[in-house]
Structures are given as C-alpha cells and as structure tokens.
Write an enzyme that holds these catalytic residues in place. Structure first.
Site, PDB file in Angstrom:
ATOM      1  N   LYS A  13     -12.984 -61.548 -63.280  1.00 48.30           N
ATOM      2  CA  LYS A  13     -14.171 -61.157 -62.521  1.00 48.30           C
ATOM      3  C   LYS A  13     -14.156 -59.651 -62.272  1.00 48.30           C
ATOM      4  O   LYS A  13     -13.287 -59.143 -61.563  1.00 48.30           O
ATOM      5  CB  LYS A  13     -14.197 -61.870 -61.166  1.00 48.30           C
ATOM      6  CG  LYS A  13     -15.525 -61.655 -60.451  1.00 48.30           C
ATOM      7  CD  LYS A  13     -15.456 -61.973 -58.971  1.00 48.30           C
ATOM      8  CE  LYS A  13     -15.414 -60.749 -58.093  1.00 48.30           C
ATOM      9  NZ  LYS A  13     -16.495 -59.795 -58.242  1.00 48.30           N
ATOM     10  N   GLU A  48      -2.443 -55.016 -56.396  1.00 48.59           N
ATOM     11  CA  GLU A  48      -2.481 -53.545 -56.402  1.00 48.59           C
ATOM     12  C   GLU A  48      -3.549 -53.139 -55.400  1.00 48.59           C
ATOM     13  O   GLU A  48      -4.742 -53.328 -55.649  1.00 48.59           O
ATOM     14  CB  GLU A  48      -2.836 -53.024 -57.798  1.00 48.59           C
ATOM     15  CG  GLU A  48      -1.870 -53.444 -58.896  1.00 48.59           C
ATOM     16  CD  GLU A  48      -0.477 -52.871 -58.715  1.00 48.59           C
ATOM     17  OE1 GLU A  48      -0.341 -51.820 -58.064  1.00 48.59           O
ATOM     18  OE2 GLU A  48       0.479 -53.491 -59.216  1.00 48.59           O
ATOM     19  N   GLU A  94      -7.665 -45.445 -45.208  1.00 51.28           N
ATOM     20  CA  GLU A  94      -8.156 -45.086 -46.544  1.00 51.28           C
ATOM     21  C   GLU A  94      -9.661 -44.801 -46.500  1.00 51.28           C
ATOM     22  O   GLU A  94     -10.439 -45.635 -46.030  1.00 51.28           O
ATOM     23  CB  GLU A  94      -7.887 -46.234 -47.524  1.00 51.28           C
ATOM     24  CG  GLU A  94      -8.253 -45.874 -48.948  1.00 51.28           C
ATOM     25  CD  GLU A  94      -8.057 -47.031 -49.924  1.00 51.28           C
ATOM     26  OE1 GLU A  94      -8.419 -48.168 -49.589  1.00 51.28           O
ATOM     27  OE2 GLU A  94      -7.562 -46.775 -51.032  1.00 51.28           O
TER      28      GLU A  94
HETATM   29  P1  NDP Z   1     -12.411 -54.978 -52.946  1.00 50.91           P
HETATM   30  O1  NDP Z   1     -11.132 -55.506 -52.416  1.00 50.91           O
HETATM   31  O2  NDP Z   1     -13.611 -55.040 -52.100  1.00 50.91           O
HETATM   32  O3  NDP Z   1     -12.807 -55.722 -54.294  1.00 50.91           O
HETATM   33  C1  NDP Z   1     -11.954 -55.828 -55.409  1.00 50.91           C
HETATM   34  C2  NDP Z   1     -12.364 -57.029 -56.220  1.00 50.91           C
HETATM   35  O4  NDP Z   1     -12.128 -58.206 -55.463  1.00 50.91           O
HETATM   36  C3  NDP Z   1     -13.847 -57.053 -56.581  1.00 50.91           C
HETATM   37  O5  NDP Z   1     -14.026 -57.655 -57.837  1.00 50.91           O
HETATM   38  C4  NDP Z   1     -14.408 -57.920 -55.477  1.00 50.91           C
HETATM   39  O6  NDP Z   1     -15.639 -58.487 -55.810  1.00 50.91           O
HETATM   40  C5  NDP Z   1     -13.319 -58.963 -55.355  1.00 50.91           C
HETATM   41  N1  NDP Z   1     -13.302 -59.680 -54.085  1.00 50.91           N
HETATM   42  C6  NDP Z   1     -13.878 -59.354 -52.915  1.00 50.91           C
HETATM   43  N2  NDP Z   1     -13.631 -60.299 -51.985  1.00 50.91           N
HETATM   44  C7  NDP Z   1     -12.873 -61.249 -52.584  1.00 50.91           C
HETATM   45  C8  NDP Z   1     -12.285 -62.475 -52.151  1.00 50.91           C
HETATM   46  N3  NDP Z   1     -12.430 -62.916 -50.910  1.00 50.91           N
HETATM   47  N4  NDP Z   1     -11.559 -63.188 -53.028  1.00 50.91           N
HETATM   48  C9  NDP Z   1     -11.374 -62.751 -54.295  1.00 50.91           C
HETATM   49  N5  NDP Z   1     -11.935 -61.616 -54.769  1.00 50.91           N
HETATM   50  C10 NDP Z   1     -12.660 -60.861 -53.920  1.00 50.91           C
HETATM   51  O7  NDP Z   1     -12.090 -53.509 -53.425  1.00 50.91           O
HETATM   52  P2  NDP Z   1     -13.128 -52.444 -53.971  1.00 50.91           P
HETATM   53  O8  NDP Z   1     -13.855 -52.999 -55.152  1.00 50.91           O
HETATM   54  O9  NDP Z   1     -13.890 -51.947 -52.799  1.00 50.91           O
HETATM   55  O10 NDP Z   1     -12.164 -51.314 -54.548  1.00 50.91           O
HETATM   56  C11 NDP Z   1     -11.660 -50.302 -53.789  1.00 50.91           C
HETATM   57  C12 NDP Z   1     -10.245 -50.600 -53.342  1.00 50.91           C
HETATM   58  O11 NDP Z   1      -9.424 -50.834 -54.464  1.00 50.91           O
HETATM   59  C13 NDP Z   1      -9.612 -49.442 -52.617  1.00 50.91           C
HETATM   60  O12 NDP Z   1      -8.954 -49.925 -51.477  1.00 50.91           O
HETATM   61  C14 NDP Z   1      -8.617 -48.903 -53.608  1.00 50.91           C
HETATM   62  O13 NDP Z   1      -7.523 -48.233 -53.035  1.00 50.91           O
HETATM   63  C15 NDP Z   1      -8.198 -50.122 -54.319  1.00 50.91           C
HETATM   64  N6  NDP Z   1      -7.628 -49.786 -55.621  1.00 50.91           N
HETATM   65  C16 NDP Z   1      -6.273 -49.923 -55.798  1.00 50.91           C
HETATM   66  C17 NDP Z   1      -5.700 -49.555 -57.003  1.00 50.91           C
HETATM   67  C18 NDP Z   1      -4.233 -49.740 -57.241  1.00 50.91           C
HETATM   68  O14 NDP Z   1      -3.825 -49.666 -58.395  1.00 50.91           O
HETATM   69  N7  NDP Z   1      -3.421 -49.981 -56.240  1.00 50.91           N
HETATM   70  C19 NDP Z   1      -6.504 -48.992 -58.101  1.00 50.91           C
HETATM   71  C20 NDP Z   1      -7.905 -48.914 -57.792  1.00 50.91           C
HETATM   72  C21 NDP Z   1      -8.434 -49.290 -56.586  1.00 50.91           C
HETATM   73  P3  NDP Z   1     -17.025 -57.763 -55.409  1.00 50.91           P
HETATM   74  O15 NDP Z   1     -16.869 -56.319 -55.629  1.00 50.91           O
HETATM   75  O16 NDP Z   1     -17.966 -58.387 -56.338  1.00 50.91           O
HETATM   76  O17 NDP Z   1     -17.229 -58.121 -53.979  1.00 50.91           O
END
Ligand code: NDP
Length: 482
Positions: free
Chosen positions: A174, A249, A385
């Site tokens: 996803k 991550e 963050e």
């Molecule tokens: P989110 O945690 O909001 O979303 C990440 C993914 O998880 C999306 O596909 C999202 O779907 C999905 N998601 C949301 N809620 C759920 C749930 N309850 N169960 C399962 N999946 C879910 O993160 P962001 O997209 O806002 O990304 C930013 C964050 O990612 C920042 O905190 C950043 O630091 C972190 N990040 C970490 C990295 C690393 O390597 N450590 C690298 C890049 C980013 P949808 O968007 O459709 O809601």
C-alpha cells in the site's frame, strides 16, 4: 480525469465498493486524478491472490527471479522521465530531484535485490567432535505486507518490495493515499516485466482502512512499514499478538553537529541540502543544527545568505530548489510549528511564512525555507518532528554538551558530524544514539549498509542482505553423521 486502479492478481481493477478519493496536485491545490478508496474486501482479494501465487514464486529459481526484477529495473529506467514528472506532480518535489534521486533509486533498488537474490548464502556449522553438521535454511515467509509513506514515494515503495520479491515472498503493498501515482505506474510495468500474476498486489486507499486491514490479516506474515512513529505504534499493537515479523522505519529529529575545525565550504553547501532537500520532507534531514561557538556567527551569516537564494517555486521548473508541501494537512502542521517556534521564544532569521507564488502555483502549498535561532534544546520545536523546511540553529561549547543536546530527543534515526579531527569523528560517532552517522557528508547511501533507527525511530534494519533475511524464516537442520 484519470482513475488510478488497484493491481490485484495481475490485473488493474477498481475497488469493489467503487468508492474513490480525490488526488490533489499540491502545487496547485487542484484535484487531478482519483484513487481507489479500497476497503478490507479489496485487501482480502489481494491477500488471496498473493497466497495463490506463493507456491510457484517461492520455488522459482533465484536466476529466474533475478531476470524478472532486472527487467523491471530496466523498465523503470526506460520510463524515468515519465515517472519523474509523475512523482513531482503527485508529491510536490522539484522534478530535478525526482529525476536525479527518486527514480534512479527505484531503479537501483530492483537492480540491487535482483543480484542479491543470487548471492545470498546460508550458514553451515561443522559440529566438530560430535559427528554432526548443522545448516540453516532460509525459507520465504509467505505473503508479506509493505506499507510506505508519501515523502519519497517510489523510492521507499520499491525499497521494501524489491527485497520481499527477491526473497521469494509474495506481496500486498500500500503506497500512501497522498502519493499513489508512481506505485500505479509501477504496477503496469510489472506485467510488462513478466512478473507472474499475484506476486505483487497493490491496494490503494487510506491507512486506517487498507493499511490496518493488511496488518490485521492473519495470512500476512510480516509487515515492513515506513512512516510516522505513531502509526508504527498502532501497527505494532495489532501485529504483536499475532507474532508477525515487523520492520518499522519511523520518524526522526536528526542533529547536524558542526565543529569549528570542519571543512567549511563543504559543510555549508551540504548543510543547505541536508536542511531543505525535498522541502525538508526526508526522514534523514538534519533539522537541529548545532554549531561550535567560535564558528557560530560566521555560520549564521553565511547559512542565512545561502538559504535566501533558494528558489521556492513550481516543481516542474528545472531551476526550482524547493517545491510544494505534500498536502494541505501537512502544510498546516508545518506552519503550526513555525508559530510554536515563535511562541517558544525563537527568532526567525529567514523564512517563516507561506511562499506566495504567481500563476499556476497561486493556490499551492509552499513554505519559505525557515531558519530559527534562540531556542533551548529541550523545547517542543527542538524535540518534535516537523518534517518540513524548518531548521533551528544553536551554539555549543563542548563535545559533551552537544552530545547531550543531540541525544536528548526520543528519536534516533540519523546524525551528521562535521570535523576534520579523526579522533573526534570516531568518538562522537560512537556516542551518538542514532542508527546512522554521517561524518563530513549527508545521504551518501550504499545499499549494502544497515539502514534504520534506534529509540522511537524504529525497529529492525533495511538494506543489504539483512532486508532479504527479514523476509525469510530461518530453520536449523542438524544432521548426525553415523
Ligand atoms: P504515516 O505514518 O502517516 O503513513 C505511512 C503509511 O502508513 C501510509 O501509507 C499511510 O497511509 C499508512 N497508514 C496510516 N495509518 C495506518 C494504519 N493505522 N495502519 C496501517 N497503515 C497506516 O506517515 P507519513 O506518510 O505521514 O510519512 C511521514 C513519516 O514517515 C515521518 O514521520 C517520517 O519521519 C517517516 N519516514 C521515516 C523514514 C525512515 O526510513 N525511518 C523514511 C521516510 C519517512 P495513508 O497515507 O494513505 O494514510
């Protein structure tokens, strides 16, 4: 208007409920396509097709898997320009960045794991004196879930999918609902590359509906997730009682530590990049900049001057340095942190406002690169963050003091250190609570290295053979020689 489709069982399909979500171009604020608002039933179909595909894919030879993944890598390279344009529109990032970083990295991810599949080897232990040999079998887990965020959409999507497929697993994936486009384009390329039906399934939709249905499905044996720490917690809560393997991550609040003996020009150029690349929406950006006192005033002056010439603009233009913030929701979050920084007593040295563009970008979500000074290390602005084009700068006197600042946050993803002293570089690297330390560089990636964070930045490591191993279960076989 384009309607993006799910990719299930090798076919592009609409969501069963026929519900759709608007997909918005962040540089204009306008709807430009629709994505499936899939639900648990679509996930169930995808898991079913991944289960059916597993026996054949898991017993396909490493050479054959390699050939398909290499073809996929080649097709992404062939379509690099189209994918870069699509990523830029969908995410808001400058097209030059998508062209130079995001899409080439997706090419590299498949190339790397296609070849890794042919080179991974398992251990054998000669149990001397007891007439036995032990060897380890590493068998693919089965159906696995890959969930990725919106900041580096295709780059991170493929960083999970490539090792999963190379290891012999079948996948239900996803992408973020905010940036679905390149995952959709990739699913079309999978058929062209000859990936058998059902080996990769892409289900579009929201996190709470699609993401959590993937996590909760008992037939999904492992979850590889990149995203926010709060979402990671929720995933762990659902997955842990089922004893699923988890790779998480998560977020970061990375320090950039600058000692007075650094290579100044190199440091300054890289620090502008590590602060504002991709609008600061990279989990590895250094958002807390600590500068040793003798260098502080010079750095402050030069840094602000360099930031002042960054061009915030239409992501499609080749000379744009800083594009649009990915969504209105995220724009509001970043702006609220700029307000918080002021409330906490910070001085905005440059930026601090919405960037208003003329013409096409007039209704887009742009923020000026922002530098804040005068905040203590333990205030919320310096602890939470922000994930946008906002950095703080702060002076320090000693190594001990700056290590205290650097390690004071709940996160521990990456850190950057600038010094010409070899001893100090090693000393500080060892003391930083961080999964990755860059000395005199930033984002210099070697895909063989372990990638991941400590503390609330996650669990597990991606990259190298480690990512392949994650998608397998180890089995020890002990043979007595009679
Ligand atoms: P989110 O945690 O909001 O979303 C990440 C993914 O998880 C999306 O596909 C999202 O779907 C999905 N998601 C949301 N809620 C759920 C749930 N309850 N169960 C399962 N999946 C879910 O993160 P962001 O997209 O806002 O990304 C930013 C964050 O990612 C920042 O905190 C950043 O630091 C972190 N990040 C970490 C990295 C690393 O390597 N450590 C690298 C890049 C980013 P949808 O968007 O459709 O809601």
């Amino acid at each position: 208007m384009l309607y993006i489709q799910n990719f299930i069982g090798g076919e592009l399909t609409a969501p069963l409920a026929e519900n759709w979500i608007e997909n918005i171009d962040p540089s204009t604020g306008a709807v430009y396509s629709f994505i499936p608002d899939s639900d648990q039933r679509d996930v169930q179909r995808a898991v079913g097709s991944a289960r059916s595909a597993f026996p054949a894919w898991s017993t396909t030879s490493a050479e054959a898997r390699h050939d398909i993944l290499i073809r996929l890598s080649g097709l992404i390279e062939r379509d690099l320009e189209q994918l870069a344009q699509a990523e830029s529109v969908d995410q808001g990032k400058p097209v030059s960045l998508a062209r130079e970083v995001d899409i080439p990295r997706a090419v590299a991810n498949f190339k790397f794991y296609a070849t890794a599949a042919m080179h991974i080897a398992n251990e054998s232990h000669d149990t001397v004196g007891r007439n036995a040999i032990n060897y380890t079998l590493r068998q693919p887990l089965g159906v696995v879930g890959c969930i990725s965020p919106w900041n580096l959409p295709l780059y991170l999507f493929t960083w999970k999918i490539a090792p999963a497929l190379a290891a012999g697993c079948t996948v239900v994936a996803k992408p973020s609902e905010v940036t679905p486009m390149t995952a959709y384009l990739l699913s079309k390329l999978c058929s062209e590359a000859g990936l058998p039906a059902g080996v990769l399934n892409v289900v579009h939709g929201t996190g709470p509906k699609v993401g959590s249905a993937i996590v909760a499905n008992p037939d999904v044996k492992a979850i590889s997730f990149t995203g926010g720490t709060k979402t990671g917690e929720e995933i762990a809560r659902i997955a842990a009682p089922m004893f699923k393997k988890l790779s998480l991550e998560l977020g970061g609040k990375n320090p950039n530590i600058i000692f007075a003996d650094c290579n100044y020009d190199e440091m300054l150029t890289t620090t502008v990049r590590s602060s504002f690349s991709n609008q600061g929406e990279i989990c590895l950006c250094g958002s807390r900049i600590f500068v040793e006192k003798p260098l502080y005033d010079r750095f402050r002056r030069d840094f602000v001057e360099r930031v002042s010439v960054l061009r915030v603009g239409d992501p499609r233009k080749p000379d744009t340095d800083v594009g649009a913030i990915v969504s209105k929701q995220h724009f509001d979050k970043v702006m609220s942190y700029i307000e918080l920084a002021k409330e906490e007593g910070g001085t905005i040295l440059i930026g601090g406002k919405q960037a208003n563009l003329d013409g096409r970008g007039a209704d887009g979500w742009f923020i000026e690169p922002t530098v804040v000074e005068g905040l203590p290390f333990d205030c919320r602005t310096n602890q939470e963050e922000i994930f946008g084009p906002v950095v703080t700068i702060q002076p320090f006197d000693s190594e001990e003091e700056v290590l205290g600042y650097a390690n004071s946050v709940r996160y521990g993803l990456s850190a950057t250190v600038w010094t010409e002293s070899l001893s100090r570089a090693h000393r500080v690297a060892a003391m930083l609570e961080s999964g990755i330390v860059w000395i005199n560089c930033w984002l210099l990636r070697d895909l063989r290295t372990p990638f991941g964070g400590v503390k609330d930045s996650g669990v597990g490591r991606e990259g190298g053979f480690e990512a392949l191993r994650f998608f397998t279960e180890e089995k020890n076989v002990c043979i007595r020689i009679l």
